[in-house]
Design a protein around this motif. Structure first.
Motif, PDB file in Angstrom:
ATOM      1  N   ALA A  31      34.205  37.584  55.511  1.00  0.00           N
ATOM      2  CA  ALA A  31      35.047  36.744  54.662  1.00  0.00           C
ATOM      3  C   ALA A  31      35.689  37.619  53.593  1.00  0.00           C
ATOM      4  CB  ALA A  31      34.236  35.634  54.005  1.00  0.00           C
ATOM      5  N   VAL A  32      36.970  37.421  53.364  1.00  0.00           N
ATOM      6  CA  VAL A  32      37.699  38.156  52.334  1.00  0.00           C
ATOM      7  C   VAL A  32      38.419  37.158  51.438  1.00  0.00           C
ATOM      8  CG1 VAL A  32      39.729  39.601  51.931  1.00  0.00           C
ATOM      9  CG2 VAL A  32      37.974  40.338  53.550  1.00  0.00           C
ATOM     10  N   PHE A  33      38.173  37.269  50.136  1.00  0.00           N
ATOM     11  CA  PHE A  33      38.854  36.447  49.145  1.00  0.00           C
ATOM     12  C   PHE A  33      39.709  37.381  48.299  1.00  0.00           C
ATOM     13  CE2 PHE A  33      34.774  34.507  50.225  1.00  0.00           C
ATOM     14  CZ  PHE A  33      35.209  33.274  50.714  1.00  0.00           C
ATOM     15  N   ASN A  34      41.014  37.219  48.415  1.00  0.00           N
ATOM     16  CA  ASN A  34      41.947  38.195  47.863  1.00  0.00           C
ATOM     17  C   ASN A  34      42.948  37.521  46.922  1.00  0.00           C
ATOM     18  OD1 ASN A  34      43.176  40.973  47.993  1.00  0.00           O
ATOM     19  ND2 ASN A  34      44.925  39.779  48.711  1.00  0.00           N
ATOM     20  N   GLY A  35      43.371  38.245  45.913  1.00  0.00           N
ATOM     21  CA  GLY A  35      44.427  37.775  45.030  1.00  0.00           C
ATOM     22  C   GLY A  35      45.778  38.197  45.573  1.00  0.00           C
ATOM     23  N   ALA A  36      46.624  37.232  45.889  1.00  0.00           N
ATOM     24  CA  ALA A  36      47.917  37.550  46.507  1.00  0.00           C
ATOM     25  C   ALA A  36      48.824  38.326  45.566  1.00  0.00           C
ATOM     26  CB  ALA A  36      48.610  36.273  46.962  1.00  0.00           C
ATOM     27  N   ALA A  37      48.564  38.267  44.249  1.00  0.00           N
ATOM     28  CA  ALA A  37      49.372  39.009  43.279  1.00  0.00           C
ATOM     29  C   ALA A  37      48.696  40.302  42.831  1.00  0.00           C
ATOM     30  CB  ALA A  37      49.664  38.125  42.071  1.00  0.00           C
ATOM     31  N   ASP A  38      47.676  40.721  43.550  1.00  0.00           N
ATOM     32  CA  ASP A  38      46.921  41.924  43.195  1.00  0.00           C
ATOM     33  C   ASP A  38      47.691  43.168  43.631  1.00  0.00           C
ATOM     34  OD1 ASP A  38      45.122  43.983  42.846  1.00  0.00           O
ATOM     35  OD2 ASP A  38      43.472  43.027  43.912  1.00  0.00           O
ATOM     36  N   PRO A  39      48.210  43.980  42.701  1.00  0.00           N
ATOM     37  CA  PRO A  39      48.954  45.179  43.101  1.00  0.00           C
ATOM     38  C   PRO A  39      48.073  46.268  43.692  1.00  0.00           C
ATOM     39  CG  PRO A  39      48.678  45.140  40.723  1.00  0.00           C
ATOM     40  CD  PRO A  39      48.161  43.823  41.237  1.00  0.00           C
ATOM     41  N   GLY A  63      49.239  34.036  43.135  1.00  0.00           N
ATOM     42  CA  GLY A  63      49.252  34.310  41.704  1.00  0.00           C
ATOM     43  C   GLY A  63      48.010  34.974  41.159  1.00  0.00           C
ATOM     44  N   ALA A  64      46.945  35.092  41.956  1.00  0.00           N
ATOM     45  CA  ALA A  64      45.693  35.677  41.468  1.00  0.00           C
ATOM     46  C   ALA A  64      45.779  37.196  41.460  1.00  0.00           C
ATOM     47  CB  ALA A  64      44.518  35.223  42.324  1.00  0.00           C
ATOM     48  N   LEU A  65      45.263  37.795  40.402  1.00  0.00           N
ATOM     49  CA  LEU A  65      45.262  39.238  40.233  1.00  0.00           C
ATOM     50  C   LEU A  65      43.917  39.831  40.647  1.00  0.00           C
ATOM     51  CD1 LEU A  65      46.992  39.391  36.724  1.00  0.00           C
ATOM     52  CD2 LEU A  65      47.988  40.159  38.898  1.00  0.00           C
ATOM     53  N   HIS A  66      43.829  41.133  40.535  1.00  0.00           N
ATOM     54  CA  HIS A  66      42.570  41.822  40.785  1.00  0.00           C
ATOM     55  C   HIS A  66      41.513  41.322  39.800  1.00  0.00           C
ATOM     56  CE1 HIS A  66      40.515  45.061  42.860  1.00  0.00           C
ATOM     57  NE2 HIS A  66      39.987  45.443  41.715  1.00  0.00           N
ATOM     58  N   ALA A  67      40.255  41.261  40.251  1.00  0.00           N
ATOM     59  CA  ALA A  67      39.112  40.832  39.431  1.00  0.00           C
ATOM     60  C   ALA A  67      39.191  39.364  39.043  1.00  0.00           C
ATOM     61  CB  ALA A  67      38.976  41.707  38.177  1.00  0.00           C
ATOM     62  N   PHE A  68      39.820  38.544  39.876  1.00  0.00           N
ATOM     63  CA  PHE A  68      40.052  37.147  39.511  1.00  0.00           C
ATOM     64  C   PHE A  68      38.782  36.319  39.367  1.00  0.00           C
ATOM     65  CE2 PHE A  68      40.481  37.173  44.206  1.00  0.00           C
ATOM     66  CZ  PHE A  68      39.565  36.189  44.569  1.00  0.00           C
ATOM     67  N   THR A  69      37.635  36.804  39.833  1.00  0.00           N
ATOM     68  CA  THR A  69      36.391  36.038  39.709  1.00  0.00           C
ATOM     69  C   THR A  69      35.636  36.322  38.415  1.00  0.00           C
ATOM     70  OG1 THR A  69      35.022  37.708  40.804  1.00  0.00           O
ATOM     71  CG2 THR A  69      36.080  36.054  42.219  1.00  0.00           C
ATOM     72  N   ASN A  70      36.043  37.328  37.675  1.00  0.00           N
ATOM     73  CA  ASN A  70      35.275  37.785  36.521  1.00  0.00           C
ATOM     74  C   ASN A  70      35.898  37.280  35.219  1.00  0.00           C
ATOM     75  OD1 ASN A  70      33.849  39.136  34.529  1.00  0.00           O
ATOM     76  ND2 ASN A  70      33.763  41.060  35.668  1.00  0.00           N
ATOM     77  N   PRO A  71      35.226  36.366  34.496  1.00  0.00           N
ATOM     78  CA  PRO A  71      35.791  35.850  33.248  1.00  0.00           C
ATOM     79  C   PRO A  71      36.096  36.937  32.222  1.00  0.00           C
ATOM     80  CG  PRO A  71      33.953  34.486  33.961  1.00  0.00           C
ATOM     81  CD  PRO A  71      33.957  35.702  34.848  1.00  0.00           C
ATOM     82  N   ASP A  72      35.400  38.053  32.308  1.00  0.00           N
ATOM     83  CA  ASP A  72      35.626  39.146  31.357  1.00  0.00           C
ATOM     84  C   ASP A  72      36.881  39.953  31.677  1.00  0.00           C
ATOM     85  OD1 ASP A  72      34.672  40.524  29.031  1.00  0.00           O
ATOM     86  OD2 ASP A  72      34.050  42.187  30.313  1.00  0.00           O
ATOM     87  N   ALA A  73      37.490  39.679  32.840  1.00  0.00           N
ATOM     88  CA  ALA A  73      38.654  40.473  33.249  1.00  0.00           C
ATOM     89  C   ALA A  73      39.841  40.299  32.312  1.00  0.00           C
ATOM     90  CB  ALA A  73      39.066  40.107  34.678  1.00  0.00           C
ATOM     91  N   ASP A  74      39.940  39.171  31.628  1.00  0.00           N
ATOM     92  CA  ASP A  74      41.068  38.959  30.714  1.00  0.00           C
ATOM     93  C   ASP A  74      41.043  39.909  29.529  1.00  0.00           C
ATOM     94  OD1 ASP A  74      42.270  36.997  32.221  1.00  0.00           O
ATOM     95  OD2 ASP A  74      41.321  35.338  31.160  1.00  0.00           O
ATOM     96  N   ARG A  75      39.888  40.464  29.233  1.00  0.00           N
ATOM     97  CA  ARG A  75      39.785  41.435  28.148  1.00  0.00           C
ATOM     98  C   ARG A  75      40.416  42.776  28.519  1.00  0.00           C
ATOM     99  NH1 ARG A  75      36.453  45.662  27.664  1.00  0.00           N
ATOM    100  NH2 ARG A  75      35.271  45.009  29.501  1.00  0.00           N
TER     101      ARG A  75
END
Length: 254
Positions: free
Chosen positions: A174-182, A210-222
């Protein structure tokens, strides 16, 4: 409990403990979580950390898996429980850990064997999930023929480190990917799909618009504000991917 930091309920009787094991003379420090109100054997799930190392976020994911009834072991791919606080340091740790793929495989397999020996696993099947760096690791282990019932990658690299998945692989993917992840561009996603189709794999690919890299981690916005990196948390994608993982694991272990 660390899982509470992620906004999920913590109703199960989850206990956790640090576990140490050695690989090639070096100490590694994992984090084990399970529900001790259950006494029967159950499947095990390995959790491979992001490039930051085995931190509270990954410990929380192990606890969440334990709440679902699995025995979860968050493993240490760097040794000595090292954690990075800066992307440059994280990059150095990740690069060093993968400089020798046979060594990286031994580190992963040592943790898998540690989990397999746990009395509550006792011959039950084992799956592995990974985040970012860890997503690439679990996909590599599936391609390399590790005895895993399933692997799931969250915002991880999809490019094979050596050879593609063989046609005789029995590991579900299974792969969960952010389509906006560069960091995982569309051509990499397309190549992964082609690889899976060529191998006749039992696989699931979910691309979150629209999801970016690290989209599962709440700390990623920092991270973008502090280090100017193209990452970010996406709550909808996080919740959906975790829900889909639960179904994926249930189907795998039925």
């Amino acid at each position: 409990m660390v899982a509470a930091l992620l906004g999920f309920s913590t109703q199960a009787a989850v206990v956790s403990e640090s576990v140490s094991y050695r690989v090639d003379g070096q100490e590694f420090k994992g984090y084990l979580a399970f529900d001790d109100s259950q006494t029967s054997p159950r499947p095990g799930v390995l959790v491979v950390h992001e490039w930051w190392g085995l931190n509270d976020y990954i410990r929380g994911r192990a606890e969440m898996l334990a709440e679902l009834g699995y025995v979860a072991l968050a493993l240490d791919m760097y040794g000595d429980g090292k954690e990075a606080s800066h992307p440059a340091e994280a990059g150095e740790f990740a690069k060093a850990s993968l400089a020798s793929l046979p060594l990286a495989e031994r580190r992963f397999n040592a943790a898998r064997e540690q989990l397999a020996r746990h009395p509550l696993v006792a011959g039950s099947p084992i799956a592995a999930i990974g985040y970012c760096y860890g997503g690439g690791v679990v996909l590599h282990m599936a391609r390399n023929g590790a005895p895993l019932a399933a692997v799931a990658s969250f915002h991880g690299s999809l490019t094979p480190k050596t050879t593609p998945l063989p046609a005789d692989s029995k590991t579900r993917i299974a792969v969960f990917n952010g389509a906006a992840d560069p960091l995982v561009p569309a051509d990499q996603v397309a190549a992964f799909q082609q690889e899976m189709e060529t191998a006749g794999a039992d696989y699931l690919l979910v691309n979150y618009p629209g999801a970016l890299h690290a989209f599962t981690n709440p700390d990623a916005d920092r991270v973008p504000a502090e280090f100017k990196m193209p990452v970010g948390y996406d709550q909808a994608a996080d919740l959906d991917s975790w829900s889909q993982l639960q179904t994926f694991l249930q189907e795998t272990f039925e």
